[in-house]
Design a protein around this motif. Structure first.
Motif, mmCIF file in Angstrom:
data_model
loop_
_atom_site.group_PDB
_atom_site.id
_atom_site.type_symbol
_atom_site.label_atom_id
_atom_site.label_comp_id
_atom_site.label_asym_id
_atom_site.label_seq_id
_atom_site.Cartn_x
_atom_site.Cartn_y
_atom_site.Cartn_z
ATOM 1 N N GLY A 54 0.807 -1.206 0.000
ATOM 2 C CA GLY A 54 0.000 0.000 0.000
ATOM 3 C C GLY A 54 0.846 1.265 0.000
ATOM 4 O O GLY A 54 2.046 1.227 0.242
ATOM 5 N N PRO A 55 0.210 2.416 -0.272
ATOM 6 C CA PRO A 55 0.937 3.692 -0.308
ATOM 7 C C PRO A 55 1.396 4.106 1.081
ATOM 8 O O PRO A 55 0.717 3.850 2.072
ATOM 9 C CB PRO A 55 -0.103 4.670 -0.867
ATOM 10 C CG PRO A 55 -1.419 4.056 -0.517
ATOM 11 C CD PRO A 55 -1.222 2.564 -0.559
ATOM 12 N N LEU A 56 2.526 4.736 1.124
ATOM 13 C CA LEU A 56 3.059 5.237 2.389
ATOM 14 C C LEU A 56 2.617 6.679 2.592
ATOM 15 O O LEU A 56 2.464 7.432 1.633
ATOM 16 C CB LEU A 56 4.587 5.162 2.393
ATOM 17 C CG LEU A 56 5.204 3.765 2.323
ATOM 18 C CD1 LEU A 56 6.717 3.872 2.156
ATOM 19 C CD2 LEU A 56 4.869 2.950 3.552
ATOM 20 N N SER A 57 2.479 7.073 3.844
ATOM 21 C CA SER A 57 2.121 8.456 4.156
ATOM 22 C C SER A 57 3.337 9.358 3.971
ATOM 23 O O SER A 57 4.478 8.891 3.879
ATOM 24 C CB SER A 57 1.619 8.555 5.600
ATOM 25 O OG SER A 57 2.699 8.377 6.500
ATOM 26 N N GLY A 58 3.076 10.662 3.952
ATOM 27 C CA GLY A 58 4.162 11.626 3.763
ATOM 28 C C GLY A 58 5.236 11.527 4.824
ATOM 29 O O GLY A 58 6.431 11.592 4.533
ATOM 30 N N ILE A 59 4.823 11.322 6.087
ATOM 31 C CA ILE A 59 5.791 11.258 7.173
ATOM 32 C C ILE A 59 6.693 10.046 7.032
ATOM 33 O O ILE A 59 7.888 10.102 7.313
ATOM 34 C CB ILE A 59 5.067 11.262 8.544
ATOM 35 C CG1 ILE A 59 6.069 11.340 9.702
ATOM 36 C CG2 ILE A 59 4.172 10.041 8.699
ATOM 37 C CD1 ILE A 59 6.873 12.594 9.733
ATOM 38 N N ASP A 60 6.138 8.937 6.541
ATOM 39 C CA ASP A 60 6.940 7.725 6.368
ATOM 40 C C ASP A 60 7.921 7.897 5.208
ATOM 41 O O ASP A 60 9.055 7.429 5.275
ATOM 42 C CB ASP A 60 6.033 6.518 6.128
ATOM 43 C CG ASP A 60 5.126 6.229 7.309
ATOM 44 O OD1 ASP A 60 5.631 6.265 8.450
ATOM 45 O OD2 ASP A 60 3.927 5.986 7.112
ATOM 46 N N VAL A 61 7.477 8.572 4.150
ATOM 47 C CA VAL A 61 8.355 8.828 3.005
ATOM 48 C C VAL A 61 9.517 9.728 3.410
ATOM 49 O O VAL A 61 10.670 9.491 3.045
ATOM 50 C CB VAL A 61 7.563 9.451 1.838
ATOM 51 C CG1 VAL A 61 8.503 9.912 0.724
ATOM 52 C CG2 VAL A 61 6.559 8.446 1.282
ATOM 53 N N VAL A 62 9.209 10.771 4.195
ATOM 54 C CA VAL A 62 10.271 11.676 4.659
ATOM 55 C C VAL A 62 11.305 10.909 5.480
ATOM 56 O O VAL A 62 12.515 11.054 5.295
ATOM 57 C CB VAL A 62 9.685 12.840 5.485
ATOM 58 C CG1 VAL A 62 10.792 13.631 6.176
ATOM 59 C CG2 VAL A 62 8.876 13.767 4.588
ATOM 60 N N PHE A 63 10.821 10.061 6.384
ATOM 61 C CA PHE A 63 11.746 9.289 7.221
ATOM 62 C C PHE A 63 12.598 8.347 6.375
ATOM 63 O O PHE A 63 13.819 8.276 6.555
ATOM 64 C CB PHE A 63 10.960 8.491 8.256
ATOM 65 C CG PHE A 63 11.819 7.538 9.049
ATOM 66 C CD1 PHE A 63 12.694 8.017 10.020
ATOM 67 C CD2 PHE A 63 11.773 6.167 8.810
ATOM 68 C CE1 PHE A 63 13.499 7.148 10.740
ATOM 69 C CE2 PHE A 63 12.574 5.296 9.529
ATOM 70 C CZ PHE A 63 13.443 5.778 10.491
ATOM 71 N N LEU A 64 11.976 7.613 5.462
ATOM 72 C CA LEU A 64 12.740 6.660 4.652
ATOM 73 C C LEU A 64 13.771 7.367 3.795
ATOM 74 O O LEU A 64 14.923 6.925 3.688
ATOM 75 C CB LEU A 64 11.788 5.837 3.778
ATOM 76 C CG LEU A 64 10.902 4.829 4.513
ATOM 77 C CD1 LEU A 64 9.907 4.196 3.551
ATOM 78 C CD2 LEU A 64 11.742 3.742 5.191
ATOM 79 N N ASN A 65 13.375 8.475 3.160
ATOM 80 C CA ASN A 65 14.339 9.231 2.356
ATOM 81 C C ASN A 65 15.494 9.743 3.203
ATOM 82 O O ASN A 65 16.661 9.694 2.788
ATOM 83 C CB ASN A 65 13.638 10.410 1.672
ATOM 84 C CG ASN A 65 13.083 10.053 0.311
ATOM 85 O OD1 ASN A 65 13.785 9.508 -0.540
ATOM 86 N ND2 ASN A 65 11.815 10.346 0.090
#
Length: 212
Positions: A54-65
């Motif tokens: 499923g799609p990740l939320s913005g906060i999760d994308v920021v953390f992973l990046n």
């Protein structure tokens, strides 16, 4: 050594992304629900190449990046000093860190393409992950000093990773990403304690003639 300065904007970015992700959470909450019975994967560490569902939320994308960039810098640090280290325990620790963070990189990169539009927008900016001055310290350290310089540089770097991961556990949305953050926080905290322990042992050891 300014540890808090590079960390502050990254934690702020995590909190800002959490605020921005708020409205989207109210649209279709039905999508995360099927992923909640995460079978037995919740307790198992994510394996390299296992894509997040499923799609990740913005906060999760920021953390992973952010963590992708941080791990890339970690590998730079340990590889830059690895061949020159004198202490066997320190060599063993840096080798283990290289294996662990390479595996984490593979996992995080496999998750990011599922995050939807703008997943890579944050990029992998290394500016906040460890000053270039820290790498310069390692490059210019003498053979007699490189162990001590690595301990200092790596302890600061891993402490920042632990702080970022701790913040993600508090504000993250995807449980798999939060689980990764928990394990990053534990491992980096343990590494900092080991690095500080090595330094304490050396400082308390009786001084003797140094080999050139």
């Amino acid at each position: 050594m300014p540890r808090a300065t590079p960390l502050a904007p990254l934690v702020a970015a995590l909190l800002l992304a959490a605020a921005c992700a708020g409205p989207s959470a109210s649209t279709p909450p039905a999508a995360p629900a099927p992923a909640a019975p995460a079978r037995s994967a919740a307790g198992a560490p994510p394996t390299a190449g296992a894509a997040a569902e499923g799609p990740l939320s913005g906060i999760d994308v920021v953390f992973l990046n952010t963590m992708v960039g941080h791990n890339e810098r970690t590998l730079q640090i340990v590889r830059l000093a690895g061949g020159r280290l004198r202490d066997d325990a320190l060599r063993t620790l840096t080798a283990a860190i290289e294996v662990t963070e390479t595996d984490e990189l593979s996992t995080m990169r496999s998750w990011l393409p599922t995050a939807g539009p703008g997943a890579g927008a944050a990029g992998h900016d290394h500016a906040g992950h460890g000053d270039d001055a820290a790498l310069d310290r390692l490059r210019t350290a003498t053979d007699a000093d490189v162990d001590q310089v690595l301990r200092e540089v790596l302890a600061d770097h891993q402490r920042a990773a632990a702080d970022l991961a701790r913040a993600q556990v508090d504000v993250g949305r995807d449980e798999r990403v939060r689980d990764l953050a928990r394990r990053i926080e534990r491992s980096r905290t343990a590494e900092v304690e080991m690095l500080q322990g090595y330094a304490a042992q050396i400082s308390s050891a009786p001084t003797g003639p140094r080999s050139s």
